[in-house]
Design an enzyme around this catalytic site. Structure first.
Site, mmCIF file in Angstrom:
data_model
loop_
_atom_site.group_PDB
_atom_site.id
_atom_site.type_symbol
_atom_site.label_atom_id
_atom_site.label_comp_id
_atom_site.label_asym_id
_atom_site.label_seq_id
_atom_site.Cartn_x
_atom_site.Cartn_y
_atom_site.Cartn_z
ATOM 1 N N CYS A 323 0.827 -1.210 0.000
ATOM 2 C CA CYS A 323 0.000 0.000 0.000
ATOM 3 C C CYS A 323 0.859 1.257 0.000
ATOM 4 C CB CYS A 323 -0.952 0.011 1.196
ATOM 5 S SG CYS A 323 -0.118 0.010 2.804
ATOM 6 N N GLU A 357 -2.081 0.849 -4.740
ATOM 7 C CA GLU A 357 -1.740 -0.476 -4.239
ATOM 8 C C GLU A 357 -0.997 -1.203 -5.349
ATOM 9 O OE1 GLU A 357 -3.121 -2.803 -0.588
ATOM 10 O OE2 GLU A 357 -3.479 -0.746 -1.221
#
Length: 366
Positions: A323, A357
């Site tokens: 992330c 992501e």
């Protein structure tokens, strides 16, 4: 006070900028192609939270500009899914004329599913009593016209559930449904459509794997359960007590019996595997029974610590879900002495923001 707006016409432009940025960041690792998984342009977030602003007889939702802290009135929220947008005005209309529900209401939080379930948390700057529970129960009945709705009331050192504090999400991974308990205030992926792409990508990347899978930071089993079909067994670790409970519950819910969930942090697990500490939980899980040749990591924004990097070096295959592309690159630089990147993907979990992501599959160098 400004109103929140979103320009979905800019979606492809902002996505192209992210792709270019990730391609540039992965250039040192000889990545030839990045698979790109788009988000729906609107109505994609499954959870949201809003402050409640009281203005005389009126009240409305606000958010804060992250840079200026300016208050932004939020009568609708096209970033959130349609169920949240239907519930937003209905809840305020209901509590507006009911002092026991309205008094010192500070914040409203939503957690929803693709199957029309919602958990609504009402957060107060006062203690809640039996009268509040009675009126909240009536509100839950009123809101049932929109789906299966749960209500939770929160105040300082107080939590009242009208029924339960969780919902059940169904994710379809490569045409197969998986059900997941999602608990209030525990981590869940916010963009269900992109999450399904993420898990499917990891499932496809591990097709034909040998031995067992080790997963660090497993959460509620979001990856563990679907990927279990590719391995003899899965050893999954997670530090959150709530998430561990949910992961075990979800194994039963999906009739999956080859996943072992251990409540340990990645750092603690690394120390145990390095022989630097003893752990009762590790002993109870009988770690020696596992033949893990693949490891999946989905760390927080800080990425992998130095000890965990040394741990994952020991596995032939590494599936890294990130992330934070900056810490991903730092970790890849440390791992490139033993592993090389074979696949990479961008998952647009957070449209219209700089966040992205990423997924990377690494294989041991021969």
């Amino acid at each position: 006070m400004t109103q929140l707006t979103i320009n979905s016409d800019n979606y492809q432009t902002q996505l192209a900028e992210k792709v270019a940025r990730l391609e540039s960041m992965l250039t040192p690792f000889n990545v030839s192609e990045i698979a790109v998984y788009e988000s729906p342009k609107t109505y994609y977030r499954m959870r949201a939270e809003f402050r409640v602003w009281h203005d005389g007889d009126d009240l409305f939702y606000i958010m804060f500009d992250p840079d200026t802290r300016e208050k932004i009135r939020t009568d609708s929220f096209p970033v959130a899914n349609r169920l949240i947008n239907r519930l937003m005005p209905e809840i305020l209309d209901y509590v507006r004329g009911r002092p026991n529900l309205r008094q010192r209401l500070f914040q409203v939080e939503f957690l929803t599913t693709t199957t029309n379930e919602a958990l609504v948390s009402l957060i107060y700057h006062r203690q809640l009593d039996q009268d509040w529970q009675n009126e909240a129960r009536a509100m839950r009945q009123h809101l049932s016209q929109f789906g299966e709705i749960e209500i939770v009331g929160r105040a300082k050192k107080q939590k009242l559930c009208i029924d339960k504090d969780w919902v059940t999400e169904t994710l379809v991974i490569n045409d197969k449904p998986f059900r997941f308990q999602q608990v209030e205030n525990s981590f869940t992926q916010p963009n269900a459509a992109v999450n399904q792409h993420m898990v499917s990508w990891a499932l496809n990347a591990t097709q034909g794997s040998e031995g067992d899978l080790l997963e660090l930071y497993c959460g509620n089993g979001n990856f563990s359960l679907p990927l279990a079909q590719n391995f003899k067994r899965v050893l999954a670790t997670e530090i959150s007590k709530t998430s561990v409970h949910s992961a075990r519950y979800n194994c039963e819910l999906n009739n999956i019996d080859n996943v072992t969930v251990v409540r340990m942090s990645a750092e603690e697990f690394s120390a145990v595997m390095a022989g630097e500490r003893e752990s009762r939980r590790a002993n109870e899980a009988e770690l020696e029974r596992f033949d893990c040749q693949t490891v999946l990591v989905d760390p927080p924004r800080a990425g992998l610590d130095a000890d965990t990097i040394e741990l994952v070096r020991n596995y032939d295959s590494i599936v890294y879900i990130s992330c934070n592309s900056e810490t991903l690159v730092e970790n890849l630089a440390a791992l490139q002495t033993t592993h090389e990147v074979k696949q990479a993907a961008l998952f647009d979990q957070f449209p219209y923001t700089h966040h992205m992501e990423a997924g990377v599959l690494l294989k041991r160098k021969r």
